[in-house]
Scaffold this motif. Structure first.
Motif, PDB file in Angstrom:
ATOM      1  N   ILE A  87      -1.617  -9.252  -0.433  1.00 19.10           N
ATOM      2  CA  ILE A  87      -0.332  -9.692  -0.999  1.00 19.10           C
ATOM      3  C   ILE A  87      -0.523 -10.077  -2.465  1.00 19.10           C
ATOM      4  O   ILE A  87       0.267  -9.718  -3.339  1.00 19.10           O
ATOM      5  CB  ILE A  87       0.211 -10.887  -0.183  1.00 19.10           C
ATOM      6  CG1 ILE A  87       0.615 -10.429   1.217  1.00 19.10           C
ATOM      7  CG2 ILE A  87       1.386 -11.548  -0.902  1.00 19.10           C
ATOM      8  CD1 ILE A  87       0.923 -11.571   2.174  1.00 19.10           C
ATOM      9  N   GLN A  88      -1.620 -10.796  -2.732  1.00 15.22           N
ATOM     10  CA  GLN A  88      -1.884 -11.234  -4.103  1.00 15.22           C
ATOM     11  C   GLN A  88      -2.061 -10.039  -5.043  1.00 15.22           C
ATOM     12  O   GLN A  88      -1.595 -10.053  -6.186  1.00 15.22           O
ATOM     13  CB  GLN A  88      -3.132 -12.106  -4.120  1.00 15.22           C
ATOM     14  CG  GLN A  88      -3.399 -12.759  -5.459  1.00 15.22           C
ATOM     15  CD  GLN A  88      -4.649 -13.615  -5.417  1.00 15.22           C
ATOM     16  OE1 GLN A  88      -5.647 -13.242  -4.792  1.00 15.22           O
ATOM     17  NE2 GLN A  88      -4.592 -14.776  -6.037  1.00 15.22           N
ATOM     18  N   MET A  89      -2.720  -8.988  -4.550  1.00 15.32           N
ATOM     19  CA  MET A  89      -2.926  -7.807  -5.398  1.00 15.32           C
ATOM     20  C   MET A  89      -1.595  -7.161  -5.775  1.00 15.32           C
ATOM     21  O   MET A  89      -1.388  -6.744  -6.911  1.00 15.32           O
ATOM     22  CB  MET A  89      -3.823  -6.786  -4.677  1.00 15.32           C
ATOM     23  CG  MET A  89      -5.289  -7.146  -4.742  1.00 15.32           C
ATOM     24  SD  MET A  89      -6.309  -5.977  -3.814  1.00 15.32           S
ATOM     25  CE  MET A  89      -6.040  -4.485  -4.755  1.00 15.32           C
ATOM     26  N   VAL A  90      -0.680  -7.076  -4.801  1.00 13.41           N
ATOM     27  CA  VAL A  90       0.640  -6.508  -5.102  1.00 13.41           C
ATOM     28  C   VAL A  90       1.354  -7.414  -6.110  1.00 13.41           C
ATOM     29  O   VAL A  90       1.970  -6.948  -7.076  1.00 13.41           O
ATOM     30  CB  VAL A  90       1.490  -6.343  -3.827  1.00 13.41           C
ATOM     31  CG1 VAL A  90       2.837  -5.712  -4.167  1.00 13.41           C
ATOM     32  CG2 VAL A  90       0.761  -5.483  -2.798  1.00 13.41           C
ATOM     33  N   ALA A  91       1.238  -8.738  -5.903  1.00 17.39           N
ATOM     34  CA  ALA A  91       1.920  -9.683  -6.792  1.00 17.39           C
ATOM     35  C   ALA A  91       1.375  -9.576  -8.220  1.00 17.39           C
ATOM     36  O   ALA A  91       2.136  -9.631  -9.188  1.00 17.39           O
ATOM     37  CB  ALA A  91       1.769 -11.109  -6.264  1.00 17.39           C
ATOM     38  N   GLU A  92       0.058  -9.420  -8.347  1.00 16.35           N
ATOM     39  CA  GLU A  92      -0.514  -9.303  -9.692  1.00 16.35           C
ATOM     40  C   GLU A  92      -0.008  -8.042 -10.389  1.00 16.35           C
ATOM     41  O   GLU A  92       0.189  -8.014 -11.593  1.00 16.35           O
ATOM     42  CB  GLU A  92      -2.041  -9.306  -9.605  1.00 16.35           C
ATOM     43  CG  GLU A  92      -2.587 -10.708  -9.344  1.00 16.35           C
ATOM     44  CD  GLU A  92      -4.077 -10.715  -9.057  1.00 16.35           C
ATOM     45  OE1 GLU A  92      -4.686  -9.626  -8.970  1.00 16.35           O
ATOM     46  OE2 GLU A  92      -4.623 -11.832  -8.907  1.00 16.35           O
ATOM     47  N   ARG A  93       0.195  -7.005  -9.619  1.00 19.02           N
ATOM     48  CA  ARG A  93       0.647  -5.739 -10.205  1.00 19.02           C
ATOM     49  C   ARG A  93       2.138  -5.798 -10.592  1.00 19.02           C
ATOM     50  O   ARG A  93       2.545  -5.301 -11.627  1.00 19.02           O
ATOM     51  CB  ARG A  93       0.403  -4.629  -9.177  1.00 19.02           C
ATOM     52  CG  ARG A  93       0.986  -3.294  -9.532  1.00 19.02           C
ATOM     53  CD  ARG A  93      -0.055  -2.357 -10.079  1.00 19.02           C
ATOM     54  NE  ARG A  93       0.485  -1.027 -10.229  1.00 19.02           N
ATOM     55  CZ  ARG A  93      -0.179   0.081  -9.940  1.00 19.02           C
ATOM     56  NH1 ARG A  93      -1.412   0.010  -9.484  1.00 19.02           N
ATOM     57  NH2 ARG A  93       0.370   1.259 -10.124  1.00 19.02           N
ATOM     58  N   ILE A  94       2.951  -6.423  -9.715  1.00 19.38           N
ATOM     59  CA  ILE A  94       4.409  -6.331  -9.859  1.00 19.38           C
ATOM     60  C   ILE A  94       4.995  -7.533 -10.599  1.00 19.38           C
ATOM     61  O   ILE A  94       6.092  -7.450 -11.138  1.00 19.38           O
ATOM     62  CB  ILE A  94       5.051  -6.166  -8.457  1.00 19.38           C
ATOM     63  CG1 ILE A  94       4.579  -4.856  -7.816  1.00 19.38           C
ATOM     64  CG2 ILE A  94       6.571  -6.211  -8.497  1.00 19.38           C
ATOM     65  CD1 ILE A  94       4.888  -3.619  -8.657  1.00 19.38           C
ATOM     66  N   ALA A  95       4.245  -8.658 -10.631  1.00 22.03           N
ATOM     67  CA  ALA A  95       4.779  -9.890 -11.230  1.00 22.03           C
ATOM     68  C   ALA A  95       6.180 -10.177 -10.677  1.00 22.03           C
ATOM     69  O   ALA A  95       7.178 -10.114 -11.395  1.00 22.03           O
ATOM     70  CB  ALA A  95       4.807  -9.790 -12.752  1.00 22.03           C
ATOM     71  N   PRO A  96       6.255 -10.488  -9.378  1.00 22.53           N
ATOM     72  CA  PRO A  96       7.562 -10.639  -8.737  1.00 22.53           C
ATOM     73  C   PRO A  96       8.314 -11.876  -9.225  1.00 22.53           C
ATOM     74  O   PRO A  96       7.700 -12.875  -9.616  1.00 22.53           O
ATOM     75  CB  PRO A  96       7.211 -10.781  -7.256  1.00 22.53           C
ATOM     76  CG  PRO A  96       5.846 -11.382  -7.251  1.00 22.53           C
ATOM     77  CD  PRO A  96       5.149 -10.781  -8.449  1.00 22.53           C
ATOM     78  N   GLY A  97       9.645 -11.800  -9.153  1.00 21.21           N
ATOM     79  CA  GLY A  97      10.464 -12.954  -9.500  1.00 21.21           C
ATOM     80  C   GLY A  97      10.495 -13.979  -8.387  1.00 21.21           C
ATOM     81  O   GLY A  97      10.908 -15.126  -8.602  1.00 21.21           O
ATOM     82  N   MET A  98      10.066 -13.562  -7.193  1.00 20.71           N
ATOM     83  CA  MET A  98      10.149 -14.452  -6.041  1.00 20.71           C
ATOM     84  C   MET A  98       9.292 -13.840  -4.927  1.00 20.71           C
ATOM     85  O   MET A  98       9.100 -12.621  -4.899  1.00 20.71           O
ATOM     86  CB  MET A  98      11.610 -14.522  -5.600  1.00 20.71           C
ATOM     87  CG  MET A  98      11.905 -15.441  -4.469  1.00 20.71           C
ATOM     88  SD  MET A  98      13.727 -15.527  -4.300  1.00 20.71           S
ATOM     89  CE  MET A  98      13.812 -16.584  -2.886  1.00 20.71           C
ATOM     90  N   MET A  99       8.769 -14.694  -4.030  1.00 19.57           N
ATOM     91  CA  MET A  99       7.990 -14.183  -2.893  1.00 19.57           C
ATOM     92  C   MET A  99       8.430 -14.908  -1.623  1.00 19.57           C
ATOM     93  O   MET A  99       8.619 -16.127  -1.641  1.00 19.57           O
ATOM     94  CB  MET A  99       6.492 -14.380  -3.127  1.00 19.57           C
ATOM     95  CG  MET A  99       5.990 -13.563  -4.310  1.00 19.57           C
ATOM     96  SD  MET A  99       4.210 -13.743  -4.577  1.00 19.57           S
ATOM     97  CE  MET A  99       3.561 -12.768  -3.214  1.00 19.57           C
ATOM     98  N   SER A 100       8.538 -14.154  -0.545  1.00 23.12           N
ATOM     99  CA  SER A 100       9.027 -14.767   0.690  1.00 23.12           C
ATOM    100  C   SER A 100       8.363 -14.145   1.919  1.00 23.12           C
ATOM    101  O   SER A 100       7.742 -13.077   1.847  1.00 23.12           O
ATOM    102  CB  SER A 100      10.548 -14.611   0.780  1.00 23.12           C
ATOM    103  OG  SER A 100      10.911 -13.256   0.651  1.00 23.12           O
ATOM    104  N   GLU A 101       8.514 -14.842   3.033  1.00 22.05           N
ATOM    105  CA  GLU A 101       8.022 -14.381   4.346  1.00 22.05           C
ATOM    106  C   GLU A 101       8.945 -14.956   5.423  1.00 22.05           C
ATOM    107  O   GLU A 101       9.971 -15.542   5.101  1.00 22.05           O
ATOM    108  CB  GLU A 101       6.576 -14.840   4.571  1.00 22.05           C
ATOM    109  CG  GLU A 101       5.553 -13.707   4.582  1.00 22.05           C
ATOM    110  CD  GLU A 101       5.623 -12.784   5.805  1.00 22.05           C
ATOM    111  OE1 GLU A 101       6.395 -13.061   6.745  1.00 22.05           O
ATOM    112  OE2 GLU A 101       4.876 -11.782   5.839  1.00 22.05           O
ATOM    113  N   HIS A 102       8.566 -14.760   6.665  1.00 21.47           N
ATOM    114  CA  HIS A 102       9.442 -15.128   7.777  1.00 21.47           C
ATOM    115  C   HIS A 102       8.880 -16.277   8.612  1.00 21.47           C
ATOM    116  O   HIS A 102       7.667 -16.416   8.745  1.00 21.47           O
ATOM    117  CB  HIS A 102       9.642 -13.924   8.709  1.00 21.47           C
ATOM    118  CG  HIS A 102      10.314 -12.779   8.018  1.00 21.47           C
ATOM    119  ND1 HIS A 102       9.609 -11.875   7.260  1.00 21.47           N
ATOM    120  CD2 HIS A 102      11.610 -12.395   7.976  1.00 21.47           C
ATOM    121  CE1 HIS A 102      10.454 -10.968   6.774  1.00 21.47           C
ATOM    122  NE2 HIS A 102      11.673 -11.266   7.186  1.00 21.47           N
TER     123      HIS A 102
END
Lengths: 292, 263
Positions: A87-102
């Motif tokens: 998940i962190q690798m995707v976040a580093e690549r995309i620089a998301p505005g927000m992150m969520s889960e269930h």
């Protein structure tokens, strides 16, 4: 709170967005739809190749929210740190505005069961989820948002109403809440809960995003009706009404249209987002009138 | 009161092994079986769909119903170990090889093996090719100890049947070509990789493949078994030029362990 201000941990504009699925990658790049943010399932972008290349390009035009489906925050056996790293690798690549889960689980004894499975609403489960949300927020060094589930069963040994459970997770961990209005409606209908009471129990200051989606209705052999959260149709009128109630209660919040099965042409999703935007705009006007 | 782990184990047994006694004893309300079915259908449908996406040619060869039955059985006995479904489906070829209802289609497992290699290539991380200057900086003594790591999209596979020809005919929906494939034409040696233009499947000569497999699987250069007619420097140069090599390490002189990472 001003309707243009995002919640802590979110850089997503307070507008209506759409869930981006592979079927629409090319159409989004070709048509540059006027939608100010999109959300993707984190797990769909963990490999290389064309999906990530599309997302890189789409990300250049608007913020992206990363919405996970596989972290299994409710697993008794602990979080999979390797999954957190992915998940962190995707976040580093995309620089998301927000992150969520269930608020759900899907890993037990090392096997991944690809659904958002229901948790017993117990003190033990609450401790487990809070521990895992703490761990996730520490690992990713950011505020995480947790979505309320839709469920078809309830456990006899549950002792905490779901709305109190998710409010407690937010209070204990400082995480935000992703309020899925369709899920509240589906679960309330399936279990005889009061959907408005559910909304009233959630802490307004923690709500960072709302989800809207379609569901289906099935008649069981014993005559009971069950609603299934299959994200395969338009948002129904009852859920639009509940959405208005949610916006009244929480103020304007970034709102996402989700569609995962029988995915229609992009225009259909955009029309649903336009409908949500109109409700957000009404709330903004009401807010301005109140302020004046 | 059952613990969370007991509850989750009961759910697993119900969803994968179709035995809901323990789970249903924990549920309130009515018509538990139908409600649990909703979850089971989502889990199994999701896994079958994942396998359909990775094995479309196997599905076309055996038909949707047969495929769904085989895939569901595979999902029950080998559920995913990761919440990252792009990686799910490894081992379906071995499963099909032992799957009695598929015994009349002896080449099916080879087609599955090829499709898995294609799937790996499609989803492999975007590793940059090796910077050749790092190799040029090595002393002569060190060059013999070089052990290459292939780009993660690259697979070298040897199959008993011409699965590549079957695959191509099915993908092209060319029934004449499919009917014309000589199933008994003997083994094929393949190199599968993802390049700028997408995934490619190349047939190789046996000797050339044998060397490529060793180079790309990390055998130290001094330990390669190279048939006489193969020009090893030329083979290495070809794989480097094609961007198939991502990095290298230096093996200890006895070749049993890695002693140094590349910077």
């Amino acid at each position: 709170m001003s309707p243009t201000t995002a919640k802590e941990g979110s850089l997503i504009p307070v507008k209506a967005g759409i869930g981006l699925r592979f079927q629409h990658h090319q159409a989004v790049l070709d048509t540059h739809p006027a939608v100010s943010w999109m959300e993707v399932h984190t797990e769909n972008y963990m490999g290389g190749g064309s999906p990530l290349r599309y997302l890189d390009l789409i990300r250049q035009e608007r913020p992206i929210s990363l919405h996970g489906v596989g972290l299994s925050l409710g697993s008794a056996e602990g979080l999979d740190v390797e999954h957190l790293k992915r998940i962190q690798m995707v976040a580093e690549r995309i620089a998301p505005g927000m992150m969520s889960e269930h608020l759900a689980w899907n890993v037990v004894d090392g096997a991944y069961l690809p659904d958002l499975l229901p948790l017993p609403m117990t003190e033990e489960a609450l401790d487990v989820v809070c521990r895992h949300v703490d761990q996730t927020q520490s690992f990713l060094k950011r505020r995480f948002f947790i979505e309320n589930p839709s469920t078809y069963v309830q456990f006899k040994h549950s002792t905490i109403p779901e709305w109190e459970f998710i409010a407690a997770v937010a209070a204990r961990t400082g995480c935000g809440i992703l309020c899925d209005v369709n899920n509240i409606y589906v679960s309330a209908q399936n279990h005889g809960w009061d959907a408005v009471r559910y909304l009233a129990a959630l802490p307004a200051e923690a709500i960072g995003e709302i989800h809207l989606a379609g569901h289906s209705v099935r008649n069981l052999p014993n005559g009971r009706t069950i609603r299934i959260d299959d994200h395969g149709s338009k948002v129904c009128d009852e859920v639009w009404s509940l959405y208005r109630a949610a916006i009244q209660r929480f103020g304007a919040v970034p709102t996402l249209i989700e569609w995962d099965n029988d995915v229609p042409p992009l225009d259909v999703l955009l029309a649903e987002a336009t409908r949500a935007q109109a409700i957000l705009d009404e709330a903004a006007e009401d807010g301005n009138a109140d302020a004046a | 009161m059952p613990t969370l782990l007991e509850t989750q184990r009961a759910a697993r047994v119900s969803l994968l092994d179709n035995d809901s006694r323990r789970l249903e004893a924990l549920l309130s309300g009515s018509d538990h079986a139908s409600c649990v079915d909703i979850y089971r259908n989502t889990v199994l449908f999701g896994l079958v769909k994942t396998l359909q996406l990775s094995y479309p040619v196997v599905e076309r060869l055996v038909g949707a119903d047969f495929f769904a039955a085989a895939a569901e059985e595979f999902a029950r006995v080998q559920p995913p170990l990761l919440a990252y479904l792009d990686r799910y489906g490894d081992g379906f070829d071995a499963f099909l090889r032992d799957f009695a209802p598929a015994s009349s289609v002896p080449y099916l497992a080879d087609v599955a093996r090829l499709e898995w290699a294609i799937n790996v290539a499609l989803h492999a991380p975007d590793d940059a090719p090796l910077d050749l200057r790092k190799l040029e900086d090595l002393a002569l003594e060190e060059q013999a100890r070089v052990s290459f790591a292939a780009n993660p999209s690259v697979s070298t596979i040897a199959l008993s049947y011409p699965a590549d020809a079957l695959w191509r005919a099915v993908v092209d929906r060319d029934d004449d070509a499919l009917a014309g494939v000589d199933i008994d034409s003997g083994p094929v040696w393949l190199l599968i990789e993802r390049g700028d233009a997408g995934v490619t499947i190349a047939r190789m000569e046996r000797d050339e493949w044998t060397v490529a497999r060793q180079i790309l699987s990390g055998v130290a250069l001094s330990a390669l078994n190279t048939p006489d007619q193969i020009d090893l420097p030329e083979e290495i140069a070809r794989h480097l030029a094609a961007g198939r090599i991502a990095s290298f390490t230096l093996r200890a002189p006895d070749q049993s362990s890695t002693t140094e990472d590349t910077p």
